[in-house]
Design a protein around this motif. Structure first.
Motif, PDB file in Angstrom:
ATOM      1  N   PRO A  66      -3.928  -5.174  10.205  1.00 59.21           N
ATOM      2  CA  PRO A  66      -3.899  -6.563   9.744  1.00 59.21           C
ATOM      3  C   PRO A  66      -4.928  -6.845   8.646  1.00 59.21           C
ATOM      4  O   PRO A  66      -4.999  -7.944   8.128  1.00 59.21           O
ATOM      5  N   PHE A  67      -5.743  -5.850   8.277  1.00 58.67           N
ATOM      6  CA  PHE A  67      -6.733  -6.035   7.213  1.00 58.67           C
ATOM      7  C   PHE A  67      -6.047  -6.081   5.847  1.00 58.67           C
ATOM      8  O   PHE A  67      -5.048  -5.411   5.617  1.00 58.67           O
ATOM      9  N   ASN A  68      -6.633  -6.828   4.918  1.00 58.46           N
ATOM     10  CA  ASN A  68      -6.140  -6.888   3.545  1.00 58.46           C
ATOM     11  C   ASN A  68      -7.243  -6.467   2.584  1.00 58.46           C
ATOM     12  O   ASN A  68      -8.307  -7.092   2.535  1.00 58.46           O
ATOM     13  N   VAL A  69      -6.983  -5.415   1.824  1.00 56.65           N
ATOM     14  CA  VAL A  69      -7.949  -4.923   0.845  1.00 56.65           C
ATOM     15  C   VAL A  69      -8.276  -6.003  -0.184  1.00 56.65           C
ATOM     16  O   VAL A  69      -9.415  -6.109  -0.659  1.00 56.65           O
ATOM     17  N   SER A 120      -2.991  -6.843  -4.730  1.00 55.24           N
ATOM     18  CA  SER A 120      -3.018  -8.300  -4.629  1.00 55.24           C
ATOM     19  C   SER A 120      -1.871  -8.794  -3.752  1.00 55.24           C
ATOM     20  O   SER A 120      -1.041  -8.012  -3.282  1.00 55.24           O
ATOM     21  N   THR A 121      -1.823 -10.103  -3.583  1.00 54.65           N
ATOM     22  CA  THR A 121      -0.753 -10.729  -2.798  1.00 54.65           C
ATOM     23  C   THR A 121       0.377 -11.243  -3.703  1.00 54.65           C
ATOM     24  O   THR A 121       1.156 -12.091  -3.299  1.00 54.65           O
ATOM     25  N   SER A 160       0.120  -5.625  -2.038  1.00 57.75           N
ATOM     26  CA  SER A 160       0.628  -4.342  -2.532  1.00 57.75           C
ATOM     27  C   SER A 160      -0.007  -4.084  -3.895  1.00 57.75           C
ATOM     28  O   SER A 160      -0.699  -4.940  -4.457  1.00 57.75           O
ATOM     29  N   CYS A 161       0.229  -2.902  -4.433  1.00 53.73           N
ATOM     30  CA  CYS A 161      -0.238  -2.578  -5.779  1.00 53.73           C
ATOM     31  C   CYS A 161       0.595  -3.357  -6.792  1.00 53.73           C
ATOM     32  O   CYS A 161       1.822  -3.335  -6.738  1.00 53.73           O
ATOM     33  N   GLU A 175      13.364  -4.622  -6.299  1.00 55.03           N
ATOM     34  CA  GLU A 175      13.216  -5.773  -7.192  1.00 55.03           C
ATOM     35  C   GLU A 175      12.014  -6.627  -6.830  1.00 55.03           C
ATOM     36  O   GLU A 175      11.423  -7.286  -7.695  1.00 55.03           O
ATOM     37  N   ALA A 176      11.635  -6.626  -5.562  1.00 62.62           N
ATOM     38  CA  ALA A 176      10.531  -7.476  -5.129  1.00 62.62           C
ATOM     39  C   ALA A 176       9.161  -6.840  -5.346  1.00 62.62           C
ATOM     40  O   ALA A 176       8.161  -7.540  -5.463  1.00 62.62           O
ATOM     41  N   CYS A 177       9.114  -5.517  -5.403  1.00 56.18           N
ATOM     42  CA  CYS A 177       7.830  -4.818  -5.495  1.00 56.18           C
ATOM     43  C   CYS A 177       8.018  -3.523  -6.277  1.00 56.18           C
ATOM     44  O   CYS A 177       8.837  -2.678  -5.901  1.00 56.18           O
TER      45      CYS A 177
END
Length: 251
Positions: A66-69, A120-121, A160-161, A175-177
């Motif tokens: 659940p961590f976010n870089v 980023s988000t 994601s990157c 298409e989304a990522c």
């Protein structure tokens, strides 16, 4: 490799809940075809990473968390900061030695950030099954060779990157990522999806993480119903191929 002594796979986990961590661990063993006698498990969320001697292992697999870089530094817990610092030391060795590594979801964010990529988000994807497209490099990669140009995966990520990390090769996208799987050098891989994922495991994660911002909490039951019949054999084959390719005999 029955009857032959092999170096163990090191599975590093980051999930704080025993139930989700245990389910993820069992899924790695099941879909990776890893024997219980050929694995070492570290739960990094319980105190960070110890010193790791790469010569003792066949490969490293890192699960989700659940961590976010991309979280602002002041909002990160002391534990998260320690884990990220420990992974920098680990990646120093992994990248320098092109050591076999598979980072799944959070493992992808940690590796992408280490390489200097922007995590980023900006390109989130809700929990569920999606189709992803293999790039030309992906179609010729040993872990993906022979698969259909589009494969089905289970995912759910807030970050994601934004673009391919420096010195990486993108293997899959949608298409989304634009970065859903990438490789560094020859043996270092990251997936923004879960190759170990299956409907039962994702139902559990949906129930546990419904208040963690991946989706509106009142949509949990709808998401559970939507993944009931998801089948992702190609994604699971990626994990199995990784294990088969990098399993090493003891010297």
């Amino acid at each position: 490799m029955q009857g032959e002594k092999t170096l163990p796979f090191l599975i590093i986990q980051l999930r704080p809940e025993d139930e989700t961590s245990g389910d993820e661990f069992e899924a790695f063993l099941r879909y990776g075809d890893i024997g219980e006698n050929e694995v070492v498990r570290i739960r990094a969320e319980q105190g960070g990473l110890p010193e790791i001697n790469l010569n003792k292992y066949s490969a490293i697999i890192v699960g989700g968390s659940p961590f976010n870089v991309s979280e602002q530094e002041e909002r990160k817990s002391t534990l998260q900061k320690r884990i990220e610092s420990d992974f920098v030391k680990l990646f120093d060795e992994v990248v320098a030695n092109d050591f076999p590594f598979l980072g799944c979801c959070s493992g992808s964010g940690l590796l992408g950030s280490y390489l200097g990529g922007t995590v980023s988000t900006k390109f989130p994807q809700s929990v569920g099954g999606v189709d992803i497209t293999l790039t030309s490099d992906g179609r010729s990669d040993p872990l993906l060779h022979g698969m259909s140009p589009k494969i089905r995966v289970l995912l759910g990520h807030k970050e994601s990157c934004e673009s391919p990390p420096p010195d990486s090769t993108v293997l899959a996208y949608n298409e989304a990522c634009s970065v859903l799987m990438f490789r560094v050098k020859n043996n270092i891989y990251a997936t923004q999806f879960h190759p170990e994922g299956d409907p039962d495991g994702f139902k559990l994660r949906i129930s546990v993480y419904k208040e963690h911002g991946y989706f509106p909490p009142d949509e949990a039951q709808k998401l559970i119903e939507s993944i009931e019949n998801e089948k992702t054999p190609d994604a699971q084959a990626i994990l199995k191929r990784f294990v088969k390719r990098y399993r090493r005999k003891c010297m």
